[in-house]
Write a protein that holds these residues in place. Structure first.
Motif, short mmCIF file in Angstrom:
data_model
loop_
_atom_site.label_atom_id
_atom_site.label_comp_id
_atom_site.label_asym_id
_atom_site.label_seq_id
_atom_site.Cartn_x
_atom_site.Cartn_y
_atom_site.Cartn_z
N UNK A 92 24.85 48.81 42.19
CA UNK A 92 23.58 48.18 41.83
C UNK A 92 23.54 46.78 42.44
N UNK A 93 22.38 46.15 42.40
CA UNK A 93 22.25 44.79 42.91
C UNK A 93 23.18 43.84 42.15
N UNK A 94 23.25 43.98 40.84
CA UNK A 94 24.14 43.14 40.03
C UNK A 94 25.60 43.37 40.39
N UNK A 95 25.98 44.63 40.62
CA UNK A 95 27.35 44.95 40.99
C UNK A 95 27.70 44.37 42.37
N UNK A 96 26.74 44.42 43.30
CA UNK A 96 26.97 43.83 44.62
C UNK A 96 27.19 42.32 44.52
N UNK A 97 26.37 41.66 43.71
CA UNK A 97 26.52 40.21 43.53
C UNK A 97 27.86 39.88 42.87
N UNK A 98 28.23 40.67 41.87
CA UNK A 98 29.52 40.46 41.19
C UNK A 98 30.67 40.70 42.16
N UNK A 99 30.59 41.77 42.95
CA UNK A 99 31.64 42.06 43.93
C UNK A 99 31.79 40.91 44.92
N UNK A 100 30.68 40.39 45.43
CA UNK A 100 30.73 39.25 46.34
C UNK A 100 31.39 38.04 45.68
N UNK A 101 31.00 37.76 44.46
CA UNK A 101 31.59 36.62 43.73
C UNK A 101 33.09 36.82 43.55
N UNK A 102 33.49 38.01 43.14
CA UNK A 102 34.91 38.28 42.91
C UNK A 102 35.71 38.22 44.22
N UNK A 103 35.16 38.75 45.31
CA UNK A 103 35.87 38.69 46.60
C UNK A 103 36.01 37.25 47.09
N UNK A 104 34.96 36.46 46.93
CA UNK A 104 35.03 35.05 47.32
C UNK A 104 36.07 34.32 46.49
N UNK A 105 36.11 34.60 45.21
CA UNK A 105 37.10 33.98 44.33
C UNK A 105 38.50 34.46 44.68
N UNK A 145 39.78 35.56 47.54
CA UNK A 145 40.36 35.09 48.80
C UNK A 145 40.58 33.58 48.84
N UNK A 146 40.12 32.87 47.82
CA UNK A 146 40.33 31.43 47.74
C UNK A 146 41.75 31.19 47.22
N UNK A 147 42.61 30.69 48.09
CA UNK A 147 44.00 30.48 47.72
C UNK A 147 44.13 29.25 46.81
#
Length: 175
Positions: free
Chosen positions: A154-167, A169-171
């Protein structure tokens, strides 16, 4: 609605049923893995699946994903030249050999390369009309490929996935 089964997770959005294999099944592992290891394996496997599908699109055009990335960067310049440093810093794969990529794109007449008149050590690269036409032809195919993957969320899941991936990969430099 989510239904969890022993080996598979099945998502039931409306009348569509999608069965997804867990990473342990894909790699045929009987070893119990912690969540951190499963995330790494899932990311690596998913990246491979996405790259394979993307490369299928580019193969008929004799184009690598890195060459495609360079063309997209140059198109984003909107007619202004880009130097090698700018291209390199905007590349997705930071370890790409930009000079070699530009050489290959030159041979295909998809870019031009000129020595900067103000600084002879600086090389300026621009996308050609042929390069722009190629991207125009690829755009709908790339968009369709993106939809194949994103339609599972869903759109919400895509936004959450992007947020989680960005978080993810941040070392944390405090370790």
């Amino acid at each position: 609605m989510y239904i969890q089964m022993k080996k598979y997770i099945t998502f039931v959005p409306t009348n569509i049923v999608i069965t997804i294999m867990r990473i342990e099944e894909i790699i045929k592992s009987n070893v119990t893995m912690d969540a951190a290891k499963k995330v790494i394996l899932n990311l690596m496997y998913t990246q491979t699946v996405i790259a394979d599908k993307f490369n299928e699109i580019l193969k008929p055009y004799d184009l690598s994903s890195e060459q495609y990335n360079v063309l997209r960067i140059l198109r984003g310049q909107k007619g202004c030249p880009a130097n090698m440093c700018l291209i390199q810093e905007r590349m997705i794969a930071k370890n790409s050999n930009t000079t070699r990529l530009i050489d290959k794109l030159l041979l295909k007449e998809l870019v031009t390369r000129e020595v900067c008149p103000e600084n002879r050590r600086k090389i300026e690269v621009q996308i050609t009309e042929k390069g722009l036409d190629l991207l125009d032809e690829l755009d709908p195919k790339v968009l369709e490929n993106e939809k194949i993957f994103s339609n599972n969320l869903s759109k919400d899941e895509l936004e959450l996935l992007n947020t989680l991936l960005e978080k993810y990969r941040t070392l944390n430099n405090n370790i």
